[in-house]
Design a protein around this motif. Structure first.
Motif, PDB file in Angstrom:
ATOM      1  N   ASP A   1       0.860  -1.165   0.000  1.00 19.22           N
ATOM      2  CA  ASP A   1       0.000   0.000   0.000  1.00 19.22           C
ATOM      3  C   ASP A   1       0.910   1.232   0.000  1.00 19.22           C
ATOM      4  O   ASP A   1       2.094   1.128   0.329  1.00 19.22           O
ATOM      5  CB  ASP A   1      -0.871  -0.055   1.269  1.00 19.22           C
ATOM      6  CG  ASP A   1      -1.623   1.230   1.486  1.00 19.22           C
ATOM      7  OD1 ASP A   1      -2.384   1.621   0.586  1.00 19.22           O
ATOM      8  OD2 ASP A   1      -1.429   1.853   2.562  1.00 19.22           O
TER       9      ASP A   1
ATOM     10  N   ASP B   1      -1.363  -0.586   5.843  1.00 21.09           N
ATOM     11  CA  ASP B   1      -1.739  -0.064   7.163  1.00 21.09           C
ATOM     12  C   ASP B   1      -3.215  -0.261   7.492  1.00 21.09           C
ATOM     13  O   ASP B   1      -3.599  -0.120   8.649  1.00 21.09           O
ATOM     14  CB  ASP B   1      -1.402   1.437   7.269  1.00 21.09           C
ATOM     15  CG  ASP B   1      -2.293   2.289   6.395  1.00 21.09           C
ATOM     16  OD1 ASP B   1      -2.216   2.132   5.149  1.00 21.09           O
ATOM     17  OD2 ASP B   1      -3.087   3.083   6.928  1.00 21.09           O
ATOM     18  N   ARG B   2      -4.042  -0.578   6.481  1.00 21.58           N
ATOM     19  CA  ARG B   2      -5.480  -0.631   6.737  1.00 21.58           C
ATOM     20  C   ARG B   2      -5.963  -2.074   6.888  1.00 21.58           C
ATOM     21  O   ARG B   2      -5.990  -2.828   5.906  1.00 21.58           O
ATOM     22  CB  ARG B   2      -6.244   0.030   5.591  1.00 21.58           C
ATOM     23  CG  ARG B   2      -6.137   1.552   5.560  1.00 21.58           C
ATOM     24  CD  ARG B   2      -7.082   2.226   6.555  1.00 21.58           C
ATOM     25  NE  ARG B   2      -8.478   1.913   6.311  1.00 21.58           N
ATOM     26  CZ  ARG B   2      -9.360   2.767   5.766  1.00 21.58           C
ATOM     27  NH1 ARG B   2      -8.985   3.975   5.406  1.00 21.58           N
ATOM     28  NH2 ARG B   2     -10.627   2.407   5.614  1.00 21.58           N
TER      29      ARG B   2
ATOM     30  N   ASP C   1      -0.179   5.249   0.691  1.00 21.26           N
ATOM     31  CA  ASP C   1      -0.454   6.292   1.689  1.00 21.26           C
ATOM     32  C   ASP C   1      -0.502   5.715   3.104  1.00 21.26           C
ATOM     33  O   ASP C   1      -1.196   4.718   3.363  1.00 21.26           O
ATOM     34  CB  ASP C   1      -1.796   6.983   1.393  1.00 21.26           C
ATOM     35  CG  ASP C   1      -1.766   7.743   0.079  1.00 21.26           C
ATOM     36  OD1 ASP C   1      -0.687   8.197  -0.331  1.00 21.26           O
ATOM     37  OD2 ASP C   1      -2.852   7.881  -0.528  1.00 21.26           O
ATOM     38  N   ASP C   2       0.216   6.335   3.991  1.00 19.39           N
ATOM     39  CA  ASP C   2       0.318   5.926   5.400  1.00 19.39           C
ATOM     40  C   ASP C   2       1.006   4.574   5.588  1.00 19.39           C
ATOM     41  O   ASP C   2       1.026   4.032   6.685  1.00 19.39           O
ATOM     42  CB  ASP C   2      -1.050   5.937   6.101  1.00 19.39           C
ATOM     43  CG  ASP C   2      -1.545   7.352   6.334  1.00 19.39           C
ATOM     44  OD1 ASP C   2      -0.699   8.259   6.467  1.00 19.39           O
ATOM     45  OD2 ASP C   2      -2.768   7.561   6.378  1.00 19.39           O
ATOM     46  N   THR C   3       1.540   4.042   4.494  1.00 19.69           N
ATOM     47  CA  THR C   3       2.396   2.856   4.586  1.00 19.69           C
ATOM     48  C   THR C   3       3.842   3.248   4.266  1.00 19.69           C
ATOM     49  O   THR C   3       4.746   2.978   5.040  1.00 19.69           O
ATOM     50  CB  THR C   3       1.904   1.747   3.635  1.00 19.69           C
ATOM     51  OG1 THR C   3       0.650   1.259   4.146  1.00 19.69           O
ATOM     52  CG2 THR C   3       2.885   0.590   3.545  1.00 19.69           C
TER      53      THR C   3
ATOM     54  N   ASP D   1      -6.281  -3.479   3.336  1.00 18.68           N
ATOM     55  CA  ASP D   1      -5.063  -4.209   2.963  1.00 18.68           C
ATOM     56  C   ASP D   1      -5.086  -5.667   3.412  1.00 18.68           C
ATOM     57  O   ASP D   1      -4.760  -6.563   2.633  1.00 18.68           O
ATOM     58  CB  ASP D   1      -3.840  -3.497   3.561  1.00 18.68           C
ATOM     59  CG  ASP D   1      -3.625  -2.141   2.906  1.00 18.68           C
ATOM     60  OD1 ASP D   1      -3.406  -2.123   1.686  1.00 18.68           O
ATOM     61  OD2 ASP D   1      -3.708  -1.120   3.600  1.00 18.68           O
TER      62      ASP D   1
HETATM   63 MG   LIG Z   1      -2.798   3.223   3.451  1.00 14.76          MG
END
Ligand SMILES: [Mg+2]
Length: 242
Positions: free
Chosen positions: A24, A193-194, A26-28, A198
Motif C-alpha cells: 500500500d 496499514d489498513r 499512503d500511510d504505509t 489491505d
Molecule cells: Mg494506506
C-alpha cells in the motif's frame, strides 16, 4: 499483538514461496496527511488568486471539509479520486458561476503536489534491499503515482483502484498484479496499514498479509488477524528470510 503463531518450519515454507511483495502507499510508505495539507494550501492559494468567488468566505480547512463531504456523497467515484477531485472542482466552478475551463490546470497543480511525498525514514533502505530479491508492486486506493515519487526506482509495477475500477479489499487490484507477474496469490506478500482494505484484500486472494501498525493501534477483533504485524518496514527482510 503477536500474530506470528506459525512454527518455524511453517514460517520457512511460507517465506520461501513469497516471490513478490506488494505495498500500500499512503500511510504505509509515507504519511499522507501533510501531503494533502500542502496540496490543499497550494490549490486554495491558486484558486484565490484567479477565481476569488470560490475561496470567498472559506478557509483552506472549510473548503477541504466541503471536499470531503462531496467525496463522501459520491459512492460512484470512491475508487477514482482523480475523477472525484475534478468533479469537485467543476462543482466549485458552477457554484461560483465561473466557466469550468480551469479545472484541468487546477487539478494538475494539486496532483503534482500530491506526489511530493516524504517517505518514512526507513523506507528507502528497506525497499532498496527487498528489490534485489523480489519484484515490488504498488497497490493503492488513492491517486498517488509511485512513478512520480522519490521511490519510483524500487517498483516493478503499480496498480491503482482507478486502473481496475475497484479499491481494496476488492481483489481486482491484486488479481491484476498477479496476472502481470504470472504468480498465484500465495506467492505474494502484501504490506499495508489498513486492516479493512489491505489485510482483508490480501486474504481474499490467498496472499500473505502484513499489517503495518506504526501507531500501535488495536486490531479490530471483527476481522481475521494478519499473518504478521510490524511497527515499521525494517522487520520485513527477517520475515522473508524465515
Ligand atoms: Mg494506506
Amino acid at each position: 499483538m503477536q500474530t506470528s503463531m506459525k512454527t518455524s518450519q511453517e514460517a520457512l515454507r511460507s517465506t520461501q514461496r513469497i516471490k513478490a511483495i506488494s505495498f500500500d502507499l499512503d500511510d504505509t510508505l509515507w504519511a499522507i496527511g501533510p501531503v494533502i495539507g500542502r496540496a490543499n494550501r497550494l490549490l486554495y492559494d491558486w484558486l484565490g488568486a484567479r477565481y476569488p468567488r470560490i475561496t470567498q468566505g472559506h478557509t483552506v480547512d472549510s473548503l477541504h471539509a466541503q471536499c470531503l463531504a462531496f467525496f463522501h456523497a459520491r459512492d460512484d467515484l470512491q475508487h477514482d479520486l482523480s475523477s472525484m477531485r475534478r468533479a469537485f472542482l467543476r462543482t466549485l466552478a458552477a457554484r461560483a458561476q465561473y466557466a469550468d475551463d480551469f479545472v484541468e490546470e487546477a487539478f494538475a497543480l494539486f496532483y503534482r503536489a500530491r506526489q511530493e511525498v516524504e517517505p518514512y525514514p526507513e523506507v528507502d533502505a528497506v525497499l532498496t534491499a527487498l528489490a534485489r530479491t523480489h519484484p515490488l508492486v504498488a497497490l493503492t486506493n488513492g491517486n498517488a503515482d509511485i512513478r512520480q515519487t522519490p521511490l519510483a526506482r524500487h517498483f516493478h509495477l503499480a496498480v491503482s483502484s482507478a486502473d481496475v475500477g475497484a479499491g481494496k479489499p476488492d481483489p481486482a487490484m491484486f488479481h491484476r498484479a498477479l496476472a502481470h507477474l504470472g504468480l498465484p496469490g500465495e506467492a505474494l506478500l502484501h504490506v499495508g496499514d489498513r486492516p479493512d482494505h489491505d489485510i482483508v484484500g490480501a486474504r481474499r486472494v490467498g496472499a500473505g498479509a502484513v499489517w503495518l501498525n506504526r501507531h500501535a493501534a488495536v486490531w479490530p477483533d471483527e476481522l481475521p488477524p494478519p499473518d504478521h504485524e510490524i511497527p515499521d518496514l525494517r522487520p520485513l527482510a527477517g520475515l522473508l528470510a524465515g
